[in-house]
Design a protein around this motif. Structure first.
Motif, PDB file in Angstrom:
ATOM      1  N   THR A  97       0.826  -1.208   0.000  1.00  0.00           N
ATOM      2  CA  THR A  97       0.000   0.000   0.000  1.00  0.00           C
ATOM      3  C   THR A  97       0.859   1.256   0.000  1.00  0.00           C
ATOM      4  N   VAL A  98       1.907   1.265   0.793  1.00  0.00           N
ATOM      5  CA  VAL A  98       2.825   2.410   0.807  1.00  0.00           C
ATOM      6  C   VAL A  98       3.473   2.595  -0.555  1.00  0.00           C
ATOM      7  N   SER A  99       3.857   1.511  -1.198  1.00  0.00           N
ATOM      8  CA  SER A  99       4.468   1.604  -2.524  1.00  0.00           C
ATOM      9  C   SER A  99       3.499   2.182  -3.555  1.00  0.00           C
ATOM     10  N   ILE A 100       2.215   1.757  -3.508  1.00  0.00           N
ATOM     11  CA  ILE A 100       1.212   2.288  -4.449  1.00  0.00           C
ATOM     12  C   ILE A 100       0.985   3.779  -4.228  1.00  0.00           C
ATOM     13  N   LEU A 101       0.909   4.205  -2.962  1.00  0.00           N
ATOM     14  CA  LEU A 101       0.709   5.616  -2.668  1.00  0.00           C
ATOM     15  C   LEU A 101       1.886   6.463  -3.128  1.00  0.00           C
ATOM     16  N   GLU A 102       3.091   6.001  -2.903  1.00  0.00           N
ATOM     17  CA  GLU A 102       4.274   6.765  -3.289  1.00  0.00           C
ATOM     18  C   GLU A 102       4.409   6.900  -4.803  1.00  0.00           C
ATOM     19  N   GLN A 103       4.006   5.883  -5.527  1.00  0.00           N
ATOM     20  CA  GLN A 103       4.204   5.896  -6.979  1.00  0.00           C
ATOM     21  C   GLN A 103       3.085   6.598  -7.740  1.00  0.00           C
ATOM     22  N   HIS A 104       1.854   6.593  -7.209  1.00  0.00           N
ATOM     23  CA  HIS A 104       0.728   7.046  -8.027  1.00  0.00           C
ATOM     24  C   HIS A 104      -0.114   8.149  -7.398  1.00  0.00           C
ATOM     25  N   PHE A 105      -0.136   8.281  -6.071  1.00  0.00           N
ATOM     26  CA  PHE A 105      -1.058   9.229  -5.455  1.00  0.00           C
ATOM     27  C   PHE A 105      -0.363  10.333  -4.663  1.00  0.00           C
ATOM     28  N   SER A 106       0.845  10.137  -4.206  1.00  0.00           N
ATOM     29  CA  SER A 106       1.545  11.146  -3.423  1.00  0.00           C
ATOM     30  C   SER A 106       3.035  11.058  -3.751  1.00  0.00           C
ATOM     31  N   THR A 107       3.434  11.831  -4.709  1.00  0.00           N
ATOM     32  CA  THR A 107       4.829  11.781  -5.160  1.00  0.00           C
ATOM     33  C   THR A 107       5.770  12.527  -4.226  1.00  0.00           C
ATOM     34  N   THR A 108       5.239  13.422  -3.404  1.00  0.00           N
ATOM     35  CA  THR A 108       6.072  14.163  -2.453  1.00  0.00           C
ATOM     36  C   THR A 108       6.140  13.391  -1.145  1.00  0.00           C
ATOM     37  N   ALA A 109       7.363  13.151  -0.683  1.00  0.00           N
ATOM     38  CA  ALA A 109       7.543  12.316   0.514  1.00  0.00           C
ATOM     39  C   ALA A 109       6.975  12.968   1.761  1.00  0.00           C
ATOM     40  N   SER A 110       7.003  14.294   1.829  1.00  0.00           N
ATOM     41  CA  SER A 110       6.513  14.976   3.026  1.00  0.00           C
ATOM     42  C   SER A 110       4.996  14.864   3.167  1.00  0.00           C
ATOM     43  N   ASP A 111       4.296  14.626   2.066  1.00  0.00           N
ATOM     44  CA  ASP A 111       2.834  14.553   2.134  1.00  0.00           C
ATOM     45  C   ASP A 111       2.348  13.280   2.832  1.00  0.00           C
ATOM     46  N   HIS A 112       3.080  12.225   2.643  1.00  0.00           N
ATOM     47  CA  HIS A 112       2.654  10.963   3.267  1.00  0.00           C
ATOM     48  C   HIS A 112       3.648  10.486   4.321  1.00  0.00           C
ATOM     49  N   ALA A 113       4.406  11.391   4.899  1.00  0.00           N
ATOM     50  CA  ALA A 113       5.389  11.009   5.926  1.00  0.00           C
ATOM     51  C   ALA A 113       4.687  10.450   7.161  1.00  0.00           C
ATOM     52  N   LEU A 114       3.587  11.110   7.572  1.00  0.00           N
ATOM     53  CA  LEU A 114       2.858  10.636   8.752  1.00  0.00           C
ATOM     54  C   LEU A 114       2.260   9.260   8.501  1.00  0.00           C
ATOM     55  N   LEU A 115       1.711   9.058   7.309  1.00  0.00           N
ATOM     56  CA  LEU A 115       1.136   7.753   6.982  1.00  0.00           C
ATOM     57  C   LEU A 115       2.198   6.656   6.983  1.00  0.00           C
ATOM     58  N   SER A 116       3.387   6.971   6.485  1.00  0.00           N
ATOM     59  CA  SER A 116       4.470   5.974   6.477  1.00  0.00           C
ATOM     60  C   SER A 116       4.876   5.598   7.898  1.00  0.00           C
ATOM     61  N   GLU A 117       4.926   6.594   8.791  1.00  0.00           N
ATOM     62  CA  GLU A 117       5.269   6.304  10.185  1.00  0.00           C
ATOM     63  C   GLU A 117       4.200   5.453  10.857  1.00  0.00           C
ATOM     64  N   VAL A 118       2.932   5.755  10.568  1.00  0.00           N
ATOM     65  CA  VAL A 118       1.846   4.970  11.169  1.00  0.00           C
ATOM     66  C   VAL A 118       1.884   3.527  10.673  1.00  0.00           C
ATOM     67  N   ILE A 119       2.125   3.345   9.380  1.00  0.00           N
ATOM     68  CA  ILE A 119       2.190   1.988   8.823  1.00  0.00           C
ATOM     69  C   ILE A 119       3.380   1.232   9.393  1.00  0.00           C
ATOM     70  N   GLN A 120       4.515   1.894   9.557  1.00  0.00           N
ATOM     71  CA  GLN A 120       5.676   1.240  10.155  1.00  0.00           C
ATOM     72  C   GLN A 120       5.399   0.849  11.609  1.00  0.00           C
ATOM     73  N   LEU A 121       4.689   1.727  12.348  1.00  0.00           N
ATOM     74  CA  LEU A 121       4.316   1.399  13.716  1.00  0.00           C
ATOM     75  C   LEU A 121       3.354   0.211  13.749  1.00  0.00           C
ATOM     76  N   MET A 122       2.417   0.173  12.810  1.00  0.00           N
ATOM     77  CA  MET A 122       1.490  -0.952  12.752  1.00  0.00           C
ATOM     78  C   MET A 122       2.219  -2.260  12.455  1.00  0.00           C
ATOM     79  N   GLN A 123       3.250  -2.205  11.651  1.00  0.00           N
ATOM     80  CA  GLN A 123       4.019  -3.417  11.366  1.00  0.00           C
ATOM     81  C   GLN A 123       4.746  -3.912  12.614  1.00  0.00           C
ATOM     82  N   TYR A 124       5.264  -2.994  13.424  1.00  0.00           N
ATOM     83  CA  TYR A 124       5.874  -3.409  14.687  1.00  0.00           C
ATOM     84  C   TYR A 124       4.829  -3.988  15.644  1.00  0.00           C
ATOM     85  N   VAL A 125       3.627  -3.407  15.630  1.00  0.00           N
ATOM     86  CA  VAL A 125       2.546  -3.949  16.470  1.00  0.00           C
ATOM     87  C   VAL A 125       2.190  -5.357  16.022  1.00  0.00           C
TER      88      VAL A 125
END
Length: 323
Positions: A97-125
């Motif tokens: 999901t992160v890969s799809i968002l980065e490639q097609h819906f949010s090309t700027t890293a700062s726009d989805h930085a919070l989402l990437s952190e949340v997904i990484q936290l969910m993976q640790y959970v």
């Protein structure tokens, strides 16, 4: 016919005189004046029973199988399977999901930085959930073995204690709390399935329009920003027409969509397993409570019988002293 043949074989075996019996008969024939002794024929031991009365392998296996908590075993297997599907498929699907968002819906890293952190936290959970439920499933299975042995009294003096009953009650409460929590996890895992299903259904509409040649597919779009996972200033934020169709045809979209479905099914299986565990633990706790009452009754009864025997022995001693 088989029964008649078996009876004839048994009669022949009983009619056969063994060598020790022949020696005893010869002894009485030679020494008739000697004191007669009674010699009882000792039948040959058959089956799996040893001369010391120890049960054989078959009886031990039956006894061990009788102490297996099959309901807890089924619930443990279902719980392990559900947690494994949820954790494994969910982890890979979040990465896609992160890969799809980065490639097609949010090309700027700062726009989805919070989402990437949340997904990484969910993976640790997810790692923590997998480890916790692996240990918790083993503990519940061991508790099932304990209560089954205590109820069926398979090990002689193996009795219930107040500590064991308190532990069973604690597991009932903890399993109930975990079941309610997993209901929330099951509902939360259905959200990405809903999102991916909307994107996939939109792609199917675009394909059907291209086949029928009615309306151009460029006017049909999917805006990810309306789901709230990326901010409204994210660029491009949406995909329309052929671009959206290309996204649906990628391997990452296909895998992430189906993995989210399997993860949701795994969460549902875990909920069913916890409900199964809750029913098992509740019934076991009720059985242990009844067993403790029966144990207290037997202890009181044994104490009264001992006191009665002491009174009878003292009365006999007094009667003997008078005589």
């Amino acid at each position: 016919m088989h029964c008649a043949l078996h009876c004839q074989i048994l009669e022949k075996e009983s009619a056969v005189i063994t060598r020790p019996e022949m020696e005893i008969g010869r002894y009485h024939w030679m020494y008739r004046s000697s004191r007669p002794h009674r010699y009882h024929h000792v039948p040959a031991l058959r089956g799996n029973v040893s001369p010391l009365g120890i049960q054989g392998c078959f009886e031990c296996c039956i006894k061990c199988l009788g102490g297996v908590p099959y309901a807890s075993l089924v619930a443990t297997i279902l719980c392990f399977s559900g947690v494994a599907l949820f954790c494994g498929c969910g982890h890979v699907a979040l990465t896609g999901t992160v890969s799809i968002l980065e490639q097609h819906f949010s090309t700027t890293a700062s726009d989805h930085a919070l989402l990437s952190e949340v997904i990484q936290l969910m993976q640790y959970v997810i790692y923590g959930i997998a480890s916790f439920f692996f240990l918790y499933g083993i503990i519940l299975l061991a508790e099932g073995f304990y209560t089954t042995s205590a109820v069926k009294e398979l090990h002689g003096e193996f009795k219930t204690t107040a500590c064991g009953r308190c532990i069973s009650g604690m597991f009932v409460f903890l399993t109930y709390v975990l079941g309610v929590a997993w209901l929330g996890v099951f509902g939360f895992s259905a959200v990405p399935v809903f999102m991916f299903y909307n994107i996939w259904s939109t792609c199917e509409v675009i394909k059907s329009l291209q086949i029928n040649m009615t309306v151009p597919g460029d006017q049909i779009c999917v805006d990810i920003r309306q789901y709230g996972i990326i901010p409204w200033n994210a660029v491009p934020g949406k995909a329309c027409g052929p671009i959206l169709e290309n996204i649906c045809n990628t391997n990452e979209f296909y895998m992430s969509y189906h993995l989210f479905i399997v993860a949701c099914a795994g969460a549902g299986a875990t909920v069913i397993a916890l409900i199964h565990f809750l029913m098992i633990l509740s019934s076991n706790w009720a059985y242990l409570k009844d067993a403790s009452k029966m144990q207290a009754y037997q202890d009181i009864k044994a104490k009264e019988e001992q006191e009665l025997q002491d009174i009878q022995s003292r009365s006999k001693e007094q009667l003997n002293s008078y005589t």
